[in-house]
Scaffold this motif. Structure first.
Motif, PDB file in Angstrom:
ATOM      1  N   ASN A   1       0.591  -1.688  -0.236  1.00 36.27           N
ATOM      2  CA  ASN A   1       0.319  -0.120  -0.237  1.00 36.27           C
ATOM      3  C   ASN A   1       1.023   1.631   0.069  1.00 36.27           C
ATOM      4  O   ASN A   1       1.610   1.726   1.459  1.00 36.27           O
ATOM      5  CB  ASN A   1      -0.974  -0.442   1.173  1.00 36.27           C
ATOM      6  CG  ASN A   1      -2.205   0.806   0.794  1.00 36.27           C
ATOM      7  OD1 ASN A   1      -1.854   2.189   0.760  1.00 36.27           O
ATOM      8  ND2 ASN A   1      -3.194   0.607   1.065  1.00 36.27           N
ATOM      9  N   THR A   2       1.137   1.628  -1.167  1.00 37.87           N
ATOM     10  CA  THR A   2       2.733   2.699  -0.913  1.00 37.87           C
ATOM     11  C   THR A   2       2.053   4.239  -0.572  1.00 37.87           C
ATOM     12  O   THR A   2       2.693   5.040  -0.394  1.00 37.87           O
ATOM     13  CB  THR A   2       2.243   2.983  -3.149  1.00 37.87           C
ATOM     14  OG1 THR A   2       2.390   1.901  -3.217  1.00 37.87           O
ATOM     15  CG2 THR A   2       3.833   3.863  -3.132  1.00 37.87           C
ATOM     16  N   GLN A   3       0.610   4.269  -0.647  1.00 38.06           N
ATOM     17  CA  GLN A   3       0.285   5.538  -0.555  1.00 38.06           C
ATOM     18  C   GLN A   3       0.271   5.542   1.566  1.00 38.06           C
ATOM     19  O   GLN A   3       0.438   6.821   2.301  1.00 38.06           O
ATOM     20  CB  GLN A   3      -1.345   6.293  -0.742  1.00 38.06           C
ATOM     21  CG  GLN A   3      -1.710   5.110  -0.265  1.00 38.06           C
ATOM     22  CD  GLN A   3      -2.156   4.385  -1.281  1.00 38.06           C
ATOM     23  OE1 GLN A   3      -1.610   3.507  -1.814  1.00 38.06           O
ATOM     24  NE2 GLN A   3      -3.890   3.914  -1.287  1.00 38.06           N
ATOM     25  N   TYR A   4      -0.360   4.648   1.788  1.00 37.69           N
ATOM     26  CA  TYR A   4       0.132   4.284   3.414  1.00 37.69           C
ATOM     27  C   TYR A   4       1.471   4.578   3.940  1.00 37.69           C
ATOM     28  O   TYR A   4       2.274   5.129   4.768  1.00 37.69           O
ATOM     29  CB  TYR A   4      -0.351   3.337   4.156  1.00 37.69           C
ATOM     30  CG  TYR A   4      -0.320   2.807   5.412  1.00 37.69           C
ATOM     31  CD1 TYR A   4      -1.163   3.440   6.495  1.00 37.69           C
ATOM     32  CD2 TYR A   4       0.796   1.949   6.234  1.00 37.69           C
ATOM     33  CE1 TYR A   4      -1.088   3.191   7.879  1.00 37.69           C
ATOM     34  CE2 TYR A   4       0.783   1.924   7.964  1.00 37.69           C
ATOM     35  CZ  TYR A   4      -0.550   2.873   8.612  1.00 37.69           C
ATOM     36  OH  TYR A   4       0.107   1.895   9.095  1.00 37.69           O
ATOM     37  N   GLY A   5       2.148   4.072   3.152  1.00 38.85           N
ATOM     38  CA  GLY A   5       4.085   4.155   3.453  1.00 38.85           C
ATOM     39  C   GLY A   5       4.497   5.362   3.317  1.00 38.85           C
ATOM     40  O   GLY A   5       5.326   5.717   3.768  1.00 38.85           O
ATOM     41  N   ALA A   6       3.746   6.138   1.852  1.00 35.96           N
ATOM     42  CA  ALA A   6       4.764   7.281   2.316  1.00 35.96           C
ATOM     43  C   ALA A   6       3.775   8.446   3.003  1.00 35.96           C
ATOM     44  O   ALA A   6       5.009   9.405   3.134  1.00 35.96           O
ATOM     45  CB  ALA A   6       3.617   7.663   0.762  1.00 35.96           C
ATOM     46  N   ALA A   7       2.644   7.817   3.525  1.00 37.37           N
ATOM     47  CA  ALA A   7       2.445   8.885   4.510  1.00 37.37           C
ATOM     48  C   ALA A   7       3.104   8.650   5.330  1.00 37.37           C
ATOM     49  O   ALA A   7       3.407   9.357   5.968  1.00 37.37           O
ATOM     50  CB  ALA A   7       0.827   8.659   4.660  1.00 37.37           C
TER      51      ALA A   7
END
Length: 259
Positions: free
Chosen positions: A153-159
């Motif tokens: 889950n890229t968006q979670y990791g980026a956040a």
């Protein structure tokens, strides 16, 4: 072990259940007054009653949407008034929305960042005047090992990576006010009734394989991580500022599906 936090007043966002509830209980056991917010008024009230009955400490609880700055700010100001000031903040509320890159929408990316990074930034901003009035303050942002260990889950990791970076810069910006800002990054926690507990019961064979991601063969508990949060809020950690502390039992991949 206690960390000398008695009589401090600490805000915990997302404090009605799961890890937030565990943190609130750990701080109450220290003798802290706690201010809790979450979306569900019913669950929040139940947690507040439970903590007051068990630890005899003051609890201020109010339902709010932490992604709405006015609601979050009003909660923080009301908590400071109710508890006679604020000494600490734990920004725990967080989640992910959407799937992989091609299965997620721009709105889901924005929503993920608003809930994790945005709410943490605004909570800190709103707490700063109250901490300045105390002459000091301590902030712990609950990030995740997903902030640097690649998951699906890229968006979670980026956040979560953004939260870690934010703590490192705010530690410098707020140091003159004697306000410390750190992140704690849990791995997969085994919390009764939580996602990994449900996974263990639903798919025991996959869960057993997942344990191979942990050199010690076991997931950390929520209490394991809450102990580190309490430490970071205390004077025992007075020289720890702008740091990211992983509490993951040396976990490898952050998800049962691997990288």
């Amino acid at each position: 072990m206690t960390f000398g936090l008695r009589d401090r007043a600490v805000v915990v966002t997302g404090g009605s259940k799961g890890f937030g509830r565990i943190v609130a209980r750990r701080l109450a056991a220290e003798g802290c007054a706690v201010a809790l917010c979450a979306r569900s008024a019913e669950t929040l009230a139940a947690t507040a009653r439970e903590i007051e009955a068990e630890y005899g400490t003051r609890v201020f609880a109010r339902s709010c949407d932490v992604t709405v700055p006015d609601e979050l700010g009003a909660f923080v100001d009301a908590a400071a008034e109710a508890l006679g000031g604020l000494d600490g903040l734990v920004t725990n509320a967080g989640d992910a929305f959407g799937g992989g890159l091609m299965d997620s929408t721009p709105e889901e990316w924005t929503r993920t960042f608003e809930l994790n990074v945005g709410h943490s930034a605004h909570a800190i901003r709103t707490c700063v005047p109250h901490m300045r009035a105390r002459g000091r303050g301590d902030v712990v942002i609950v990030s995740s090992i997903s902030g640097w260990k690649p998951g699906r889950n890229t968006q979670y990791g980026a956040a979560k990576a953004a939260e870690i970076y934010m703590a490192s810069t705010l530690a410098r910006e707020l140091a003159a006010d004697r306000i410390r800002v750190n992140t704690v990054s849990p791995g997969s926690m085994l919390i009764p009734g939580g996602g990994w507990d449900e996974f263990r019961q639903r798919e025991p064979e996959r869960y057993e394989r997942f344990l191979g991601e942990f050199p010690g063969g076991a997931l950390p508990s929520g209490e394991d991580v809450a102990e580190v949060v309490a430490f970071l809020l205390s004077d025992h950690a007075r020289a720890v500022n702008g740091a990211n502390i992983p509490v993951d039992a040396a976990q490898n991949a952050p998800a049962a599906s691997g990288y």
